[in-house]
Design a protein around this motif. Structure first.
Motif, mmCIF file in Angstrom:
data_model
loop_
_atom_site.group_PDB
_atom_site.id
_atom_site.type_symbol
_atom_site.label_atom_id
_atom_site.label_comp_id
_atom_site.label_asym_id
_atom_site.label_seq_id
_atom_site.Cartn_x
_atom_site.Cartn_y
_atom_site.Cartn_z
ATOM 1 N N LYS A 130 0.824 -1.211 0.000
ATOM 2 C CA LYS A 130 0.000 0.000 0.000
ATOM 3 C C LYS A 130 0.858 1.261 0.000
ATOM 4 C CE LYS A 130 -4.274 -1.710 2.078
ATOM 5 N NZ LYS A 130 -5.263 -1.520 3.173
ATOM 6 N N THR A 131 1.926 1.256 0.803
ATOM 7 C CA THR A 131 2.786 2.438 0.860
ATOM 8 C C THR A 131 4.248 2.026 0.742
ATOM 9 O OG1 THR A 131 3.041 2.426 3.272
ATOM 10 C CG2 THR A 131 1.132 3.589 2.380
ATOM 11 N N GLU A 159 -0.929 2.796 -2.910
ATOM 12 C CA GLU A 159 -1.637 4.060 -2.679
ATOM 13 C C GLU A 159 -0.692 5.233 -2.434
ATOM 14 O OE1 GLU A 159 -4.344 3.430 0.514
ATOM 15 O OE2 GLU A 159 -5.564 1.960 -0.578
ATOM 16 N N GLU A 160 0.457 4.982 -1.823
ATOM 17 C CA GLU A 160 1.363 6.079 -1.492
ATOM 18 C C GLU A 160 2.786 5.724 -1.903
ATOM 19 O OE1 GLU A 160 1.066 7.261 2.562
ATOM 20 O OE2 GLU A 160 -1.124 7.404 2.550
ATOM 21 N N SER A 187 -4.491 3.350 -8.806
ATOM 22 C CA SER A 187 -4.727 3.263 -7.360
ATOM 23 C C SER A 187 -3.905 4.267 -6.559
ATOM 24 C CB SER A 187 -4.425 1.846 -6.861
ATOM 25 O OG SER A 187 -3.050 1.524 -7.060
ATOM 26 N N ILE A 188 -2.886 4.879 -7.170
ATOM 27 C CA ILE A 188 -1.988 5.756 -6.432
ATOM 28 C C ILE A 188 -2.712 7.028 -6.007
ATOM 29 C CG2 ILE A 188 -1.053 7.001 -8.435
ATOM 30 C CD1 ILE A 188 1.111 5.680 -5.580
ATOM 31 N N ARG A 189 -2.569 7.382 -4.705
ATOM 32 C CA ARG A 189 -3.236 8.562 -4.155
ATOM 33 C C ARG A 189 -2.258 9.658 -3.750
ATOM 34 N NH1 ARG A 189 -8.532 7.396 -2.756
ATOM 35 N NH2 ARG A 189 -9.098 5.174 -2.815
ATOM 36 N N SER A 208 -6.704 8.572 -9.371
ATOM 37 C CA SER A 208 -6.954 8.601 -7.928
ATOM 38 C C SER A 208 -5.996 9.522 -7.190
ATOM 39 C CB SER A 208 -6.838 7.185 -7.338
ATOM 40 O OG SER A 208 -7.796 6.314 -7.900
#
Length: 514
Positions: A130-131, A159-160, A187-189, A208
């Motif tokens: 996720k990160t 995501e990060e 998906s990357i925020r 995203s």
């Protein structure tokens, strides 16, 4: 529960922990789990050094641990070891990897760092990340396997992404935007890059991405424009030390963008069309042009560059009339603040920072009165005029001239005024007296003859001693206090609270000015 896990991993080396074997029905069938394990070596039983909890809950608790703590907790049980090898948040730094920069040279540091990261990634059971955070000052493109790490870790679901390198290494990393193509990019925020070189971002759609931070990144205005154009969900953009951008364009379709921060970039022009920006901050070494195609509903505004006060007063777009809390910083003003052609009807809080090593002695502080006149709703005013060496004409010792009076100016909403770095500059004393005499609503006036930093005081810092003030500064502080007693205090009405902040008498000598 998280505290219990962290406590167990601290005690694991000196206490013998009795594993608890949960009943078979306590296990959860996790079809979509990325952390499915082979339990054959343990007879199909999952062992946790703690209470009865489903595996999903244990896995979630474990994922909340910082990476270094998660690695240590892996010593507690086999289950935690498996969780560690599937930890969704990877943060690689010298501190997290337990490296000491004093133990070897920079090349060896780079090799050791690379070896540790390679080992962690090689022994993972899954790559559902996720990160990912990589913070490393000693990047060496001949040793570090950044390309390989990104290709391995940046997978659908991430995501990060943070890549913070250092200019000290002398090497800028050519960030491969191709790793964020297709599902990985969707998906990357959050993206945070420093000391990188941009390659082409053409055709890249980060639907995203809500937060983008670039520091000391070699990127052109066209490259950044392409990235912004295809990032529809952006809410915050921060640029710092990106000196190849001369023009920044914020397109209209970025409707969710609420915060734009530009610090120390060589920008000459900022074109903002996005309508919902409420927080805009700019700090630079030269003036920036700000033509606006829309009426922004700015609530917070920070502008810092030489001549900023004059620019805001004379050339600021009338479409920003709704701003409520601007902060204007200027280390040098060529001319006195001109009269505003229009008024800031909604401005309630104003901070003007004119602090400098030595501000221009020709600048007339009373010219700020036109700023107050243009703000009929102004309630709070903070002015920082801190100077290490005061070059303005001092009112102390001047028995020949009188204080100027500027009739016709009334300020009926102003309640709180604070002046930091108050000195004996004649025009500053005149400005203070003008505020007192022409503000019927004034409740509190604070005149601070110190630097204005609470942590400089012996009562607040860990040393128990005040930060020693320079000799010239202390001389001017004494003059400022004398000017307050002589010219300001007699004019303060009984209904106004006057706060005078002076250097600590325990740590500094405050002998009277002769």
């Amino acid at each position: 529960m998280l505290n219990r896990v962290m406590s167990m991993q601290r005690e694991s080396h000196r206490l013998q922990i009795q594993p608890h074997n949960g009943p078979a029905d306590s296990k959860v069938d996790r079809k979509d789990s990325t952390c499915k394990q082979d339990h054959s070596s343990q007879g199909g039983e999952t062992q946790y050094p703690g209470p009865h909890l489903p595996e999903d809950i244990w896995c979630h608790i474990y994922s909340l641990l910082p990476m270094r703590d998660a690695a240590r907790a892996a010593c507690v049980s086999n289950a935690f070891q498996r969780f560690w090898r599937c930890h969704p948040n990877l943060a690689f730094s010298m501190k997290a990897l337990g490296m000491d920069k004093r133990s070897c040279g920079e090349d060896e540091i780079a090799r050791n760092f690379t070896s540790k990261v390679d080992h962690i990634l090689k022994n993972r059971l899954c790559m559902a990340i996720k990160t990912l955070e990589i913070v490393f000052r000693y990047y060496n493109d001949q040793v570090c396997n950044l390309d390989s790490w990104l290709q391995t870790v940046v997978t659908p679901g991430i995501e990060e992404l943070t890549i913070q390198l250092s200019r000290k290494s002398g090497r800028y990393y050519n960030f491969p935007w191709s790793v964020l193509a297709n599902e990985s990019g969707s998906s990357i925020r959050y993206i945070n890059l420093s000391c990188c070189v941009f390659s082409s971002t053409a055709g890249l759609c980060l639907k995203s991405l809500s937060r983008l931070e670039l520091c000391d990144v070699d990127i052109t205005g066209d490259q950044l424009g392409s990235l912004l154009h295809n990032s529809f969900a952006l809410q915050r953009v921060r640029l710092r030390l990106c000196n190849n951008i001369s023009c920044l364009k914020i397109p209209l379709h970025l409707r969710q963008l609420g915060c734009l921060e530009v610090f120390d970039c060589s920008l000459q022009l900022i074109e903002i069309e996005a309508q919902n920006i409420s927080n805009f901050q700019f700090r630079g070494h030269t003036q920036v042009q700000l033509p606006l195609g829309v009426a922004l509903q700015l609530k917070k505004l920070v502008m810092s560059f030489p001549g900023a006060v004059s620019y805001v007063c004379a050339d600021f777009p009338s479409s920003l009339q709704y701003v409520e809390a601007p902060t204007i910083c200027s280390s040098h003003e060529m001319i006195d603040t001109p009269v505003l052609p229009s008024k800031f009807f909604h401005l309630k809080y104003l901070s003007v920072d004119l602090s400098a090593l030595a501000f221009s002695p020709t600048y007339d502080y009373c010219s700020l009165i036109s700023f107050f006149d243009a703000s009929p709703s102004l309630e709070t005013l903070v002015v920082n005029v801190l100077q290490v060496k005061m070059l303005h004409e001092s009112i102390v010792g001047d028995n020949t001239s009188h204080l100027r009076e500027m009739p016709g100016h009334r300020h009926d909403s102003l309640k709180t005024v604070k002046i930091i770095g108050f000195s004996s500059a004649k025009s500053l004393v005149e400005l203070t007296c003008h505020i007192i005499e022409n503000t019927t609503s004034l409740k509190c006036l604070t005149l601070d003859t110190t630097r204005g930093h609470p942590w400089d005081s012996c009562s607040s810092n860990y040393t128990g001693k005040c930060l020693l003030l320079h000799g010239d500064f202390m001389v001017e502080a004494r003059k400022g206090l004398l000017a307050i007693r002589t010219y300001v205090e007699p004019k303060v009405p009984s209904g106004v609270k006057l706060n005078v902040v002076e250097p600590c008498r325990r740590c500094h000598s405050l002998e009277p000015v002769s």
